[in-house]
Design a protein around this motif. Structure first.
Motif, PDB file in Angstrom:
ATOM      1  N   ASN A  34       0.814  -1.217   0.000  1.00  0.00           N
ATOM      2  CA  ASN A  34       0.000   0.000   0.000  1.00  0.00           C
ATOM      3  C   ASN A  34       0.844   1.262   0.000  1.00  0.00           C
ATOM      4  O   ASN A  34       0.459   2.279  -0.585  1.00  0.00           O
ATOM      5  CB  ASN A  34      -0.965  -0.018   1.185  1.00  0.00           C
ATOM      6  N   LEU A  35       2.000   1.234   0.647  1.00  0.00           N
ATOM      7  CA  LEU A  35       2.903   2.394   0.582  1.00  0.00           C
ATOM      8  C   LEU A  35       3.441   2.573  -0.835  1.00  0.00           C
ATOM      9  O   LEU A  35       3.530   3.700  -1.348  1.00  0.00           O
ATOM     10  CB  LEU A  35       4.047   2.227   1.570  1.00  0.00           C
ATOM     11  N   LEU A  36       3.810   1.478  -1.474  1.00  0.00           N
ATOM     12  CA  LEU A  36       4.296   1.575  -2.850  1.00  0.00           C
ATOM     13  C   LEU A  36       3.187   2.031  -3.799  1.00  0.00           C
ATOM     14  O   LEU A  36       3.435   2.796  -4.731  1.00  0.00           O
ATOM     15  CB  LEU A  36       4.843   0.224  -3.305  1.00  0.00           C
ATOM     16  N   ALA A  37       1.959   1.588  -3.540  1.00  0.00           N
ATOM     17  CA  ALA A  37       0.838   1.986  -4.395  1.00  0.00           C
ATOM     18  C   ALA A  37       0.613   3.486  -4.342  1.00  0.00           C
ATOM     19  O   ALA A  37       0.291   4.109  -5.364  1.00  0.00           O
ATOM     20  CB  ALA A  37      -0.420   1.243  -3.963  1.00  0.00           C
ATOM     21  N   LYS A  38       0.762   4.079  -3.164  1.00  0.00           N
ATOM     22  CA  LYS A  38       0.521   5.520  -3.032  1.00  0.00           C
ATOM     23  C   LYS A  38       1.484   6.344  -3.879  1.00  0.00           C
ATOM     24  O   LYS A  38       1.135   7.433  -4.348  1.00  0.00           O
ATOM     25  CB  LYS A  38       0.644   5.937  -1.559  1.00  0.00           C
ATOM     26  N   GLU A  39       2.696   5.839  -4.086  1.00  0.00           N
ATOM     27  CA  GLU A  39       3.707   6.596  -4.820  1.00  0.00           C
ATOM     28  C   GLU A  39       3.950   6.079  -6.227  1.00  0.00           C
ATOM     29  O   GLU A  39       4.804   6.609  -6.942  1.00  0.00           O
ATOM     30  CB  GLU A  39       5.021   6.584  -4.026  1.00  0.00           C
ATOM     31  N   ALA A  40       3.212   5.048  -6.632  1.00  0.00           N
ATOM     32  CA  ALA A  40       3.420   4.481  -7.963  1.00  0.00           C
ATOM     33  C   ALA A  40       3.015   5.482  -9.041  1.00  0.00           C
ATOM     34  O   ALA A  40       1.934   6.076  -8.979  1.00  0.00           O
ATOM     35  CB  ALA A  40       2.617   3.200  -8.109  1.00  0.00           C
ATOM     36  N   ASP A  41       3.878   5.665 -10.035  1.00  0.00           N
ATOM     37  CA  ASP A  41       3.523   6.525 -11.163  1.00  0.00           C
ATOM     38  C   ASP A  41       2.974   5.717 -12.337  1.00  0.00           C
ATOM     39  O   ASP A  41       2.519   6.280 -13.337  1.00  0.00           O
ATOM     40  CB  ASP A  41       4.704   7.390 -11.609  1.00  0.00           C
ATOM     41  N   ALA A  42       2.997   4.396 -12.203  1.00  0.00           N
ATOM     42  CA  ALA A  42       2.389   3.515 -13.203  1.00  0.00           C
ATOM     43  C   ALA A  42       1.937   2.241 -12.507  1.00  0.00           C
ATOM     44  O   ALA A  42       2.624   1.732 -11.620  1.00  0.00           O
ATOM     45  CB  ALA A  42       3.366   3.188 -14.324  1.00  0.00           C
ATOM     46  N   VAL A  43       0.790   1.750 -12.907  1.00  0.00           N
ATOM     47  CA  VAL A  43       0.257   0.491 -12.384  1.00  0.00           C
ATOM     48  C   VAL A  43       0.046  -0.452 -13.562  1.00  0.00           C
ATOM     49  O   VAL A  43      -0.633  -0.102 -14.529  1.00  0.00           O
ATOM     50  CB  VAL A  43      -1.070   0.706 -11.633  1.00  0.00           C
ATOM     51  N   ILE A  44       0.656  -1.618 -13.472  1.00  0.00           N
ATOM     52  CA  ILE A  44       0.513  -2.634 -14.512  1.00  0.00           C
ATOM     53  C   ILE A  44      -0.401  -3.713 -13.937  1.00  0.00           C
ATOM     54  O   ILE A  44       0.018  -4.558 -13.143  1.00  0.00           O
ATOM     55  CB  ILE A  44       1.874  -3.232 -14.914  1.00  0.00           C
ATOM     56  N   GLY A  45      -1.664  -3.667 -14.310  1.00  0.00           N
ATOM     57  CA  GLY A  45      -2.623  -4.650 -13.831  1.00  0.00           C
ATOM     58  C   GLY A  45      -2.633  -5.859 -14.743  1.00  0.00           C
ATOM     59  O   GLY A  45      -2.861  -5.740 -15.946  1.00  0.00           O
ATOM     60  N   VAL A  46      -2.365  -7.029 -14.174  1.00  0.00           N
ATOM     61  CA  VAL A  46      -2.320  -8.257 -14.969  1.00  0.00           C
ATOM     62  C   VAL A  46      -3.415  -9.195 -14.464  1.00  0.00           C
ATOM     63  O   VAL A  46      -3.343  -9.714 -13.353  1.00  0.00           O
ATOM     64  CB  VAL A  46      -0.951  -8.957 -14.862  1.00  0.00           C
ATOM     65  N   GLY A  47      -4.463  -9.349 -15.256  1.00  0.00           N
ATOM     66  CA  GLY A  47      -5.523 -10.276 -14.903  1.00  0.00           C
ATOM     67  C   GLY A  47      -6.323  -9.866 -13.690  1.00  0.00           C
ATOM     68  O   GLY A  47      -6.845 -10.717 -12.970  1.00  0.00           O
ATOM     69  N   THR A  48      -6.462  -8.569 -13.447  1.00  0.00           N
ATOM     70  CA  THR A  48      -7.249  -8.087 -12.323  1.00  0.00           C
ATOM     71  C   THR A  48      -8.441  -7.285 -12.817  1.00  0.00           C
ATOM     72  O   THR A  48      -8.347  -6.590 -13.836  1.00  0.00           O
ATOM     73  CB  THR A  48      -6.413  -7.232 -11.362  1.00  0.00           C
ATOM     74  N   ARG A  49      -9.538  -7.359 -12.076  1.00  0.00           N
ATOM     75  CA  ARG A  49     -10.724  -6.572 -12.439  1.00  0.00           C
ATOM     76  C   ARG A  49     -10.818  -5.302 -11.604  1.00  0.00           C
ATOM     77  O   ARG A  49     -11.805  -4.580 -11.677  1.00  0.00           O
ATOM     78  CB  ARG A  49     -11.994  -7.406 -12.301  1.00  0.00           C
TER      79      ARG A  49
END
Length: 621
Positions: free
Chosen positions: A290-305
């Motif tokens: 969750n800490l990494l998610a807050k600062e992520a500048d890109a999200v690579i969603g693989v097989g998620t809805r």
């Protein structure tokens, strides 16, 4: 054209018995058997066909219509959607009992074929027992509610209609993007009517599930988007496992130094101790992810809805310039978050995107020890929770720690609802794929015991554990009897915290003092359920059904019971009293549940104001 005269029900079974799927050149018989509960609406139709001419299809006798469909869903999920059971019931309440489980299958993108009986097409006995009578539309029956929860629905009112309906059903059941519950409503009389079916209809039919590569131009756009990003985060969903893309995920993450966070459905895609596995994400996520998610500048969603639990109600990804790359076989999911859509198979998509990034010499910009430091910090917190002692008795996280260290890495844990999914998502440490089986798309209470039976059917050589709260167990435990009948051992780990404590906690977090969620006696003085806890002997109940059972109130007793349960040859239950409220809390996450804007309670009003602040900080779409 050569024909064979069969009843519609006999023809349906012969057709199902001849269906195969082929993935990567490997053929699998698609329909293993039928789970059924007979009533007047199916016993002389499908029931006769299963008795006299089942072919190689096995009948498994369900004990509750919802429960048996949950078992079928769990079976197909554990088999990576390569093999299914069909489920048949009578009309009326028997059919309607399947609706909840049908929705569970559809939400989770799991194939299941439902064959409920239906009203007489001839209307000679009108109304027949259990028939709905809708004065404004006499064609409406108890099977119509399935339309809302099925990916394909049909009512076969003439025996020859079976041929087109069955082929359409197979089209959907074998489509990785469109799969879910398929309902063929079978009028009681039509099941028994004969037709001269062409023998060709019953030939061995192979459905090729070809891997769909994303378009080259889409891969190029996604690679260009990621090329300028320094802090990407992979969100691995269930599609990684269904596509059998575990190795591709590992290689992709390692090649570019990208941390991997897992959804409930994607957990176990990477071993928990892999250096780039930062654990669960979202409402039930780890601190690291969750800490990494807050600062992520890109999200690579693989097989998620991208459920609201994965995204913390759209608050998890807080970087102002965050962008999304969505690799998914479903166009619906690939388009979410206005992302760069890579519509295609996870295995092929990861390879293609990996090649495009490698050509650009891409590497993430994380500091050398940043991911490892966050991972060490979270592992220490998980260790603390696993070892947490409580003066009032066994804490829920301590019980999970004992279970984790005792059952072994090959065992499969099954769960679905309550506070246990949050604790398991955060804390459980799977080292091998498909050992973590969570139904959290629908979070359907009552899935756990039935689901464990389905997993045991799919994995007969593994120990299978249903982790279930007392609330879910009381709601639906009937397929424990079916596991005994079929000789498919499961071990039920029943966490007894005296009620629906997950929702009790949720109430209190939003201004309530707790109301209507604990299993207590009603007090005459207050008129409310505020008396003592109901004393329920779950071990005695399980023994009365024929299972082995133990009671474990301490860590040492639990370890001993688990060791003994592994030696048992039949299904077993361990009754584990745990202290209410000793589950994990949130780590840098939020869930929007809606809080009353007006209340006589100042605490509720304040909770509403807190909710509005969170909404303002979250993404609007």
């Amino acid at each position: 054209m050569a024909t064979v005269r069969l009843t519609m029900a006999q023809a349906l079974l012969r057709f199902l018995d001849a269906q195969y799927v082929s993935i990567d050149g490997e053929e699998t018989k698609f329909v293993r058997g039928v789970m059924g509960i007979f009533g007047h609406g199916n016993v002389t139709g499908i029931g006769e066909a299963l008795e006299r001419s089942p072919g190689s299809l096995t009948l498994i006798q369900g004990k509750n219509e919802q429960g048996m469909v949950h078992a079928a869903v769990a079976y197909a999920k554990q088999k990576n959607r390569k093999q299914i059971f069909a489920c048949t019931t009578s009309i009326g309440p028997g059919a309607l009992n399947m609706v909840t489980a049908a929705a569970t299958a559809t939400v989770n993108r799991i194939p299941v074929l439902l064959l409920p009986g239906d009203n007489f097409a001839s209307r000679q006995p009108d109304p027949v027992l259990q028939q709905l009578e809708v004065a404004s539309d006499y064609t409406v029956s108890a099977t119509d509610p399935f339309k809302a929860v099925s990916k394909y629905w049909d009512r076969i009112v003439r025996p020859e209609q079976l041929m087109s309906a069955a082929l359409q059903a197979m089209r959907v059941l074998t489509d990785p993007a469109e799969t879910g519950a398929v309902t063929l409503a079978l009028p009681q009389d039509v099941q028994a009517e004969a037709h001269d079916y062409p023998e060709e209809f019953f030939r061995r039919r192979v459905h090729y599930i070809d891997r769909r590569p994303p378009a080259a131009e889409a891969v190029r756009r996604a690679a260009e988007l990621l090329a300028g990003k320094r802090r990407p985060l992979i969100v691995a969903g269930g599609g990684v496992l269904y596509a059998e893309a575990v190795q591709e995920l590992r290689e992709f993450a390692e090649a570019f130094g990208i941390p991997v966070a897992e959804t409930q459905a994607g957990k176990s895609a990477l071993p928990w101790d892999h250096p780039l596995n930062v654990g669960a994400i979202g409402v039930t996520g780890s601190l690291a992810a969750n800490l990494l998610a807050k600062e992520a500048d890109a999200v690579i969603g693989v097989g998620t809805r991208y459920s609201d639990f994965t995204t913390s109600s759209k608050s998890a990804f807080a970087h102002p310039d965050v962008q999304f790359v969505n690799l998914n076989v479903s166009a619906l999911d690939a388009a979410k978050w206005s992302g760069a859509a890579l519509t295609g198979d996870a295995k092929l998509g990861l390879r293609a995107l990996g090649s495009a990034l490698a050509e650009r010499g891409y590497r993430s910009g994380y500091e050398a020890d940043e991911i490892a430091g966050l991972k060490r910090r979270w592992d220490a917190e998980a260790d603390r929770l696993f070892g947490l002692e409580h003066e009032a008795g066994l804490s829920q996280t301590r019980a999970l720690g004992v279970i984790q260290e005792t059952i072994g890495p090959d065992a499969v844990v099954v769960c679905a609802a309550g506070s246990l999914p949050g604790d398991l998502h955060r804390l459980w440490r799977p080292s091998r794929p498909k050992t973590y089986h969570m139904e959290y798309g629908f979070s359907c209470m009552g899935y756990e015991v039935s689901g464990a039976f389905g997993v045991s059917l799919a994995e007969p050589d593994r120990e299978v554990y249903a982790l279930v709260g007392d609330g879910s167990y009381l709601m639906l435990h009937s397929e424990l009897v079916t596991s005994l009948q079929e000789g498919k051992k499961i071990t039920v780990l029943l966490f007894d915290n005296h009620g629906f404590q997950c929702i009790h906690n949720l109430q209190r977090e939003h201004g309530s003092d707790g109301f209507g969620n604990e299993f207590r006696y009603r007090e005459e003085a207050t008129g409310r359920l505020t008396g003592g806890y109901l004393p329920i002997d779950f071990a005695a109940h399980a023994r009365s059904l024929g299972a082995k059972a133990f009671f474990a109130a301490t860590a040492d007793e639990l370890k001993a019971a688990l060791e003994q349960a592994k030696k048992e040859r039949v299904s077993t239950l361990i009754h584990i009293p745990v202290v209410p409220g000793t589950n994990t809390g949130g780590y840098e996450s939020w869930w929007n549940v809606g809080v009353a804007e007006v209340s006589v309670s100042d605490k509720v009003v304040q909770a509403h104001e807190n909710m509005k602040r969170k909404i303002r900080a979250a993404k609007p779409y």
